[in-house]
Design an enzyme around this catalytic site. Structure first.
Site, PDB file in Angstrom:
ATOM      1  N   HIS A  93       3.031  15.919  -2.850  1.00 54.04           N
ATOM      2  CA  HIS A  93       2.470  17.195  -3.317  1.00 54.04           C
ATOM      3  C   HIS A  93       3.608  18.211  -3.463  1.00 54.04           C
ATOM      4  O   HIS A  93       4.554  18.211  -2.672  1.00 54.04           O
ATOM      5  CB  HIS A  93       1.414  17.705  -2.331  1.00 54.04           C
ATOM      6  CG  HIS A  93       0.674  18.895  -2.868  1.00 54.04           C
ATOM      7  ND1 HIS A  93       1.196  20.170  -2.798  1.00 54.04           N
ATOM      8  CD2 HIS A  93      -0.502  19.002  -3.530  1.00 54.04           C
ATOM      9  CE1 HIS A  93       0.346  21.002  -3.378  1.00 54.04           C
ATOM     10  NE2 HIS A  93      -0.692  20.314  -3.838  1.00 54.04           N
ATOM     11  N   GLU A 163       0.493  17.952 -11.749  1.00 55.82           N
ATOM     12  CA  GLU A 163       0.315  19.355 -11.356  1.00 55.82           C
ATOM     13  C   GLU A 163       1.572  20.140 -11.727  1.00 55.82           C
ATOM     14  O   GLU A 163       2.569  20.079 -11.001  1.00 55.82           O
ATOM     15  CB  GLU A 163       0.111  19.453  -9.841  1.00 55.82           C
ATOM     16  CG  GLU A 163      -1.124  18.738  -9.360  1.00 55.82           C
ATOM     17  CD  GLU A 163      -1.563  19.254  -7.992  1.00 55.82           C
ATOM     18  OE1 GLU A 163      -2.610  19.894  -7.935  1.00 55.82           O
ATOM     19  OE2 GLU A 163      -0.848  19.038  -7.015  1.00 55.82           O
TER      20      GLU A 163
HETATM   21  P1  PGA Z   1      -4.620  25.275  -6.770  1.00 61.02           P
HETATM   22  O1  PGA Z   1      -3.790  24.105  -6.040  1.00 61.02           O
HETATM   23  O2  PGA Z   1      -5.869  24.659  -7.307  1.00 61.02           O
HETATM   24  O3  PGA Z   1      -4.853  26.266  -5.680  1.00 61.02           O
HETATM   25  O4  PGA Z   1      -3.741  25.781  -7.866  1.00 61.02           O
HETATM   26  C1  PGA Z   1      -3.731  22.814  -6.537  1.00 61.02           C
HETATM   27  C2  PGA Z   1      -2.994  21.935  -5.558  1.00 61.02           C
HETATM   28  O5  PGA Z   1      -2.169  22.447  -4.786  1.00 61.02           O
HETATM   29  O6  PGA Z   1      -3.184  20.714  -5.520  1.00 61.02           O
END
Ligand code: PGA
Length: 249
Positions: A93, A163
């Site tokens: 992550h 992401e």
């Molecule tokens: P967020 O975070 O939806 O708060 O942008 C996504 C994540 O950290 O996986």
């Protein structure tokens, strides 16, 4: 079938609050036929939440250590997570990467997850988006290096969560057409590494400021198999909207 993963990060403060949020997610999740719901609570809540999940909501750990057991103070292994009820684990992550985790660390974690029988949710994404397109190189490198220890036979125990780091927790998600472009790019890269059918079979999720308002659009037009939701997953109302949007899409 869509996959919606809620990442609670380091929340909530109290176990009772965790149970309350989880129970309300479970209530909605158990009514849906087209969505698999997964929650990533802090390690300490996994065991208790597993007991009340009744198979309606799966549990995902937020991290793991690459060794099975040993003199590694503060670490938790895949085997331990599996034993207390986790089926999935996040690897790489961006918040862990921000604390110094590298693709090489991630590759060891993915390997350890598979050894323990867990499905690895491999998180990748660029930190900035520039005009020159170097973000594509960034994503291709993250994939190649994070998957470097994954054998073809273990690919079915992998999920990619794309992401873009700059979109996490900021309130602005990537527009669906750009998400779709990246989902295709990720599948193409995996196909180049493992073969077309194998690459195509790996689910690709989008994460980064997903809300009840943009979830449907992202799923419908973003070409992804699901979502990784951060802060909105702690608000049962918002997360319920996201789950319902996924059910419809
Ligand atoms: P967020 O975070 O939806 O708060 O942008 C996504 C994540 O950290 O996986």
């Amino acid at each position: 079938m869509k996959l919606i993963i809620g990442n609670w990060k380091m929340h909530p403060y109290f176990a009772d609050e965790a149970k309350r949020i989880f129970s309300s997610v479970k209530k909605t999740a158990s009514k849906l036929g087209n969505v698999n719901t997964v929650i990533c609570p802090p390690f300490v809540y996994i065991h208790e939440l597993k007991k009340i999940s009744k198979g309606k909501v799966a549990l995902c750990a937020q991290d793991l250590f690459h060794e099975t057991a040993g003199p590694y103070t503060g670490e938790v292994s895949g085997e331990m997570l599996k034993d207390v009820g986790a089926e999935f684990v996040l690897a790489g992550h961006s918040e862990r990467r921000g604390m110094g985790e590298t693709n090489s660390d991630v590759s060891l974690k993915v390997q350890a997850a598979h050894k323990a029988g867990l499905t690895a949710v491999v998180c990748i994404g660029e930190t900035v988006r520039d005009q020159s397109g170097s973000y594509l190189d960034h994503v291709a490198r993250d994939l190649r290096e994070s998957f470097s220890k994954v054998q073809k036979k273990n690919l079915k125990k992998c999920i990619v969560a794309y992401e873009p780091v700059w979109a996490i927790g900021k309130g602005d998600s990537l527009p669906p057409e750009l998400i779709e472009e990246m989902a295709i790019f990720i599948t193409k890269n995996l196909s180049d590494l493992y073969g077309q059918d194998e690459g195509k079979a790996v689910p690709v999720l989008y994460g980064g400021s997903v809300t009840g308002r943009n979830a449907e659009e992202i799923i419908k037009r973003g070409g992804v198999d699901g979502l990784l939701v951060g802060h909105e997953s702690l608000n049962p109302e918002s997360f319920m909207e996201i789950l319902k949007a996924a059910e419809k899409a």
